[in-house]
Design an enzyme around this catalytic site. Structure first.
Site, PDB file in Angstrom:
ATOM      1  N   LYS A  49     -32.908  15.842 -45.019  1.00 44.00           N
ATOM      2  CA  LYS A  49     -33.808  15.697 -46.164  1.00 44.00           C
ATOM      3  C   LYS A  49     -35.167  15.164 -45.694  1.00 44.00           C
ATOM      4  O   LYS A  49     -36.225  15.646 -46.111  1.00 44.00           O
ATOM      5  CB  LYS A  49     -33.192  14.753 -47.208  1.00 44.00           C
ATOM      6  N   GLN A  93     -28.209   8.081 -51.821  1.00 38.10           N
ATOM      7  CA  GLN A  93     -27.225   8.947 -51.154  1.00 38.10           C
ATOM      8  C   GLN A  93     -25.807   8.485 -51.486  1.00 38.10           C
ATOM      9  O   GLN A  93     -25.478   7.314 -51.321  1.00 38.10           O
ATOM     10  CB  GLN A  93     -27.477   8.920 -49.630  1.00 38.10           C
ATOM     11  N   ASP A 116     -32.428  13.923 -57.774  1.00 37.22           N
ATOM     12  CA  ASP A 116     -31.101  14.537 -57.662  1.00 37.22           C
ATOM     13  C   ASP A 116     -30.668  15.154 -58.996  1.00 37.22           C
ATOM     14  O   ASP A 116     -29.710  15.928 -59.036  1.00 37.22           O
ATOM     15  CB  ASP A 116     -30.061  13.482 -57.250  1.00 37.22           C
TER      16      ASP A 116
END
Ligand code: NDP
Length: 277
Positions: A49, A93, A116
């Protein structure tokens, strides 16, 4: 011969389109990734990422709190990032360590910075069709279908898996694109029969090569979201030989859906920054 749906190529297209949008900012958008602990798979995801941010000129920061962090401490970090106008995207995460209340942490992220797309506000917007940040993996699949001109409207789509991050949002996005959608899960009776109805079959199960010949209607488009490590090798949820033999088009693993997830994360970060202006 089945068409191989090339996720890397579509990723590169998406990133190339994002580049001028990033360059248009006086000060580049910033993504902050919170990675708790040292889960090796999470470390690889986060590295990828951050590498994608670098390609685009998006500023990125990785915060690595100790694995012993409490929910309250993590909430304090998230709140600080929420209040910082220099931060446009916040990504926590997963998985978080067991002592942390993951739901509370995810719900603490400001919906406008929730790149997200997991916050209940964004989930609600998705359900009602209002603009909002969408979960990256299913929106990546939609981009792939769109860019390969795969018709969705009026077709039968079967999604296997009903998780909040993949299966459910995938089904909703297909429904909004006017597919007739069936959602299957671990309690579905006669999974093979349901799957064989699919013109578009999406596998998001988390079981290596679980779907095979009996699940694939000849000529179907098969999207394999699965990422399973078997003896160090990455495999999908669908038997790759049968998928290539029976489908009209399919996503390989690796190189199919995986690259799109990161591309859509970048897209969400740019969008979040544009909307913050
Ligand atoms: P979850 O474990 O959260 O969900 C799995 C879903 O599959 C559940 O809804 C479960 O049903 C269903 N399921 C499990 N076993 C069966 C079965 N025997 N028959 C039918 N359905 C079953 O996984 P995720 O949604 O997070 O991920 C799914 C896969 O996608 C994983 O391999 C993951 O690694 C991968 N993934 C890939 C990404 C990418 O970028 N390519 C991103 C995110 C995930 P039930 O609800 O009844 O338990």
């Amino acid at each position: 011969m089945a068409i191989i749906l090339d996720g890397k190529m579509i990723r590169d297209q998406i990133l190339a389109e994002l580049k001028p949008r990033v360059a248009a900012f006086a000060r580049a958008p910033q993504l902050v990734v919170i990675l708790v602990g040292d889960n090796p798979a999470s470390q690889v995801y986060v590295k990828n990422k951050i590498a994608a941010c670098e390609v685009l000129g998006i500023r990125s920061q990785k915060l690595s709190p100790a694995v012993s962090i409490t929910t309250e401490q993590l909430l304090a970090t998230v709140n600080q990032l929420n209040a910082d106008p220099e931060v446009h995207g916040i990504l926590v995460q997963l998985p978080l360590p067991p002592q942390v209340d993951a739901m509370r942490v995810l719900e603490a992220v400001a919906p406008g910075k929730d790149v997200d797309g997991f916050h209940p506000v964004n989930a609600g917007k998705l359900l009602s069709g209002a603009p909002g940040l969408r979960p990256c993996t299913p929106s990546g699949v939609m981009e792939l279908l769109r860019r390969y001109d795969i018709p969705i409207e009026g077709r039968k789509a079967v999604v296997v898996g009903r998780s909040e991050i993949v299966g459910k949002p995938m089904a909703i996005l297909l429904l909004q694109a006017n597919a007739t959608v069936t959602i299957c899960h671990s309690r579905t009776s006669n999974l093979a029969e349901e799957c064989r109805r699919a013109d578009i079959l999406v596998a998001a199960i988390g079981r290596a090569e679980y779907l095979g010949e009996e699940h694939i209607q000849p000529g179907a488009v098969v999207i394999d979201v699965g990422m399973n490590r078997v003896n160090g090798r990455l495999t999908g949820d669908v038997d790759p030989v049968e998928m290539a033999r029976l489908s009209s088009a399919y996503t390989p693993v690796p190189g199919g859906v995986g690259p799109l997830t990161i591309a859509m994360l970048m897209s969400n970060t740019v969008r979040a920054a544009e909307q913050a202006q």
